[in-house]
Structures are given as C-alpha cells and as structure tokens.
Design a protein around this motif. Structure first.
Motif, short mmCIF file in Angstrom:
data_model
loop_
_atom_site.label_atom_id
_atom_site.label_comp_id
_atom_site.label_asym_id
_atom_site.label_seq_id
_atom_site.Cartn_x
_atom_site.Cartn_y
_atom_site.Cartn_z
N PRO A 102 0.83 -1.21 0.00
CA PRO A 102 0.00 0.00 0.00
C PRO A 102 0.86 1.26 0.00
CG PRO A 102 0.01 -1.02 2.16
CD PRO A 102 0.71 -1.97 1.25
N ILE A 103 0.27 2.36 -0.41
CA ILE A 103 0.94 3.66 -0.41
C ILE A 103 0.19 4.56 0.56
CG2 ILE A 103 1.73 5.61 -1.80
CD1 ILE A 103 1.39 3.84 -4.28
N VAL A 104 0.91 5.20 1.46
CA VAL A 104 0.31 6.11 2.43
C VAL A 104 0.58 7.54 1.97
CG1 VAL A 104 0.33 6.93 4.81
CG2 VAL A 104 0.51 4.48 4.32
N TYR A 105 -0.50 8.34 1.90
CA TYR A 105 -0.41 9.73 1.45
C TYR A 105 -0.69 10.65 2.64
CZ TYR A 105 -0.75 7.66 -3.21
OH TYR A 105 -0.52 6.92 -4.35
N THR A 106 0.28 11.49 2.96
CA THR A 106 0.13 12.46 4.05
C THR A 106 0.00 13.85 3.45
OG1 THR A 106 1.47 11.10 5.53
CG2 THR A 106 1.16 13.40 6.14
N VAL A 107 -1.06 14.55 3.81
CA VAL A 107 -1.36 15.87 3.24
C VAL A 107 -0.97 16.94 4.25
CG1 VAL A 107 -3.13 17.37 2.27
CG2 VAL A 107 -3.28 14.89 1.94
N ASP A 108 -0.21 17.91 3.78
CA ASP A 108 0.18 19.07 4.60
C ASP A 108 -0.61 20.28 4.11
OD1 ASP A 108 1.43 20.86 6.24
OD2 ASP A 108 3.44 20.59 5.41
N ARG A 109 -1.40 20.87 5.00
CA ARG A 109 -2.23 22.02 4.62
C ARG A 109 -1.38 23.29 4.66
NH1 ARG A 109 -8.36 20.97 6.13
NH2 ARG A 109 -8.34 18.70 6.39
N ILE A 110 -0.75 23.60 3.55
CA ILE A 110 0.20 24.71 3.49
C ILE A 110 -0.49 26.06 3.66
CG2 ILE A 110 1.93 25.86 2.06
CD1 ILE A 110 2.78 23.13 3.07
N ARG A 111 -1.60 26.28 2.94
CA ARG A 111 -2.25 27.59 3.00
C ARG A 111 -3.71 27.47 2.59
NH1 ARG A 111 -3.30 32.04 -0.54
NH2 ARG A 111 -3.28 34.04 0.57
N ASP A 112 -4.57 28.20 3.29
CA ASP A 112 -5.96 28.36 2.92
C ASP A 112 -6.26 29.85 2.84
OD1 ASP A 112 -7.33 25.59 2.96
OD2 ASP A 112 -6.19 25.60 4.83
N GLY A 113 -6.25 30.39 1.61
CA GLY A 113 -6.52 31.81 1.42
C GLY A 113 -7.95 32.05 0.98
N ARG A 114 -8.26 33.30 0.67
CA ARG A 114 -9.61 33.64 0.26
C ARG A 114 -9.93 33.10 -1.13
NH1 ARG A 114 -10.40 39.98 1.30
NH2 ARG A 114 -8.30 39.99 0.37
N SER A 115 -8.92 33.00 -2.00
CA SER A 115 -9.15 32.51 -3.36
C SER A 115 -8.38 31.22 -3.66
CB SER A 115 -8.74 33.58 -4.38
OG SER A 115 -9.49 34.76 -4.23
N PHE A 116 -7.23 31.04 -3.04
CA PHE A 116 -6.35 29.92 -3.35
C PHE A 116 -6.10 29.06 -2.12
CE2 PHE A 116 -5.46 33.02 -6.65
CZ PHE A 116 -5.29 32.25 -7.79
N THR A 117 -5.94 27.77 -2.37
CA THR A 117 -5.60 26.80 -1.34
C THR A 117 -4.41 25.98 -1.84
OG1 THR A 117 -7.85 26.61 -0.48
CG2 THR A 117 -6.39 24.74 -0.11
#
Length: 302
Positions: A85-100
């Motif tokens: 299996p492959i494990v995917y870890t997501v890092d939430r770098i930025r949540d802006g008003r228009s871009f994520t």
C-alpha cells in the motif's frame, strides 16, 4: 489484478474503469492521512500516473468542494512497489480567500516515493485567450489500442507485453493519430506525437474526479515524442529504459475525462540521459484545457 497471459484478453472496459475508480477512492486512516493500493502495471513498479492521481485525490479531499486544482508540480523519488500500500500524508500549506495550497508526500516501506504540490482556486472571471488547437483527425476514425497493439507484438522483447499494456490501459480509450514509437523503431521522426483519449465509460459529474483521471492518463504517452526523435521503440522493444522524474500540469478550463481529449505532445530537448516532453490537451471542440510538462530518464541500454 493479475497480468494477462499471451493471447489473453483485457478486462471488459467498464469493469476496468470501475476498478480504476475504486483505485482512486482512497481509504482515510487519519485526518489528512490516506491509504491507496496499486493495480497491475506493464513494468514491475507502480505506474507514475496512478500515484500522481492518488496524491491529487488525497489533496482534494482536504479542500472545499468549490475549489478545483489549477496546477500541480510533482517529483517521482523512488520506484513504487505495486505489492505494498501507499500512504499519502497531506500538509495544509495555506488556505486563502481565493487559493488553497496542499503538499502531499507518498510513502512506502518507510521512504518517500513521490512528492506533490497542488494549488486550488475558486472560479473567477478574467482575461481570456488560448493557443489554437492543432489539426487532428476525428478520433472515431482512428484504430483502437486493441486493434493496433497486437499487430506489433513480434517487435516486443516479450510477446505478452502487448496483452499487458492492453490490460493496464483497459479503462482508457487511447488512440494514436500517427504510428506509435514501437511501430517505427529505427526510423527517426519529428519529435511530436498526438493521441486522443477518454475513459471507457461515463463518469459522475465530479470535476475533481475528471481532473484526477486526466492526471492519470497524462503520464502514459508524454515521452513518446522523445523516442520518436531518435527512432526508439520504447521499453517494450528493449532499446531504451526510462522512468518519469518530474511532472507539472496546469488546468485552464473545465473538461470531462469521459469525452474525447486531444493530447498534443512534443519534445524540445533530450540530453544527459533525460528527455523533456511538453504538451497541450484540448477538448474536442477546441478549448485548451490543460498544459503539461514532464522530464524523464531516457537511457540507452549498454
């Protein structure tokens, strides 16, 4: 899914597409951590398009539904093990008003095998222009892979390679506009290739799913133009060995992966054991949907 035997038959197209959709439906094992499995491939490593698409699915699962990918940039770090299996870890770098912005690391056996950065955007009105779609024949008039590949099985090191390619691509209807590299090995040609593609069946109205499936297909043929420039047939003929190194995509306009898309590919350079491919993907009515650039290892066996 096991490999076909020589003379075998690929799975039914709809069954193959359903299996691919299951592959992209990752298991969430913790917040921002997902797990995926692999399917059979034509070489003994995970297909790069699969890990890229799964990583984008993982990133998209952490983003509001009204924000869609507008770009991704990725590096293939190690060959993936299709049995693990492959494990995917997501890092939430930025949540802006228009871009994520999201960063995803894919891990197997304790080591990173793939790294993805993806940016998502809410829809906005803006300036509009695009490069014109190049001339291409009607995809319905072109032979299918099932009609083309068996004709060249005797050119492959392993005659079963044609069956394995058909099995691995059974979810996708992919049609070459001109002869594929393995059909003209030994004859250098202009470093340009065109294919039409779409999924072998209709998809749900989920824009992220269509983007992820286009990402999956984008790794199948992009370096063909490098091979054409040197009259090389590819890994199946044994005259080159290669692997994807990095991959970038920009998503310009809405599209559906279950409708015909023209993948117009060319190679501006090859050197140092690497080849560069760049491409544009158009809808059948001429809208520029995606731009793609990839560099890969392209070595001549010694």
């Amino acid at each position: 899914m096991s490999h076909s035997s020589p003379g075998g038959h690929p799975p039914h197209p709809r069954e193959a597409l359903d299996a691919l959709l299951d592959l992209l439906d990752l298991e969430q094992i913790e917040q921002d951590i997902f797990r995926g499995v692999s399917r059979s491939a034509v070489v003994p490593r995970v297909f790069g398009g699969q890990v890229a698409a799964q990583a984008l699915v993982a990133a998209g699962r952490t983003v509001p539904a009204d924000r869609l990918p507008h770009s991704l940039h990725a590096y293939f770090l190690r060959a993936g093990d299709p049995a693990a299996p492959i494990v995917y870890t997501v890092d939430r770098i930025r949540d802006g008003r228009s871009f994520t912005t999201r960063r995803v690391v894919a891990v197997q056996h304790g080591h990173p095998v793939f790294h993805l950065s993806a940016s998502f955007q809410t829809y906005e009105e803006g300036l509009e222009h695009q490069a014109a779609m190049p001339a291409a024949p009607d995809p319905e008039a072109l032979p299918t892979s099932a009609q083309t590949l068996p004709r060249y099985a005797d050119r492959f090191l392993d005659p079963s390679a044609a069956d394995r390619i058909l099995e691995a691509r059974a979810a996708i209807d992919l049609r070459y506009v001109g002869p594929p590299p393995y059909a003209t090995a030994g004859e250098p040609r202009e470093p340009r290739s065109q294919v039409w593609f779409r999924t072998n069946g209709k998809l749900a109205d989920d824009p992220l799913l269509h983007v992820c499936l286009a990402t999956y297909v984008s790794d199948m043929t992009l370096l063909d133009s490098v091979l054409l420039a040197h009259g090389r047939g590819g890994w199946a003929t044994g005259d080159v060995v290669g692997a994807s190194l990095d991959h970038a995509m920009w998503f310009h306009r809405p599209f559906r992966a279950d409708e015909w898309l023209l993948y117009d590919q060319e190679s501006p350079s090859a050197s140092g054991g690497r080849g560069l491919g760049q491409a544009r993907i158009y809808t059948q009515d001429g809208r520029l949907a995606i731009s793609v650039i990839q560099e890969g290892v392209v070595r001549v066996p010694r």
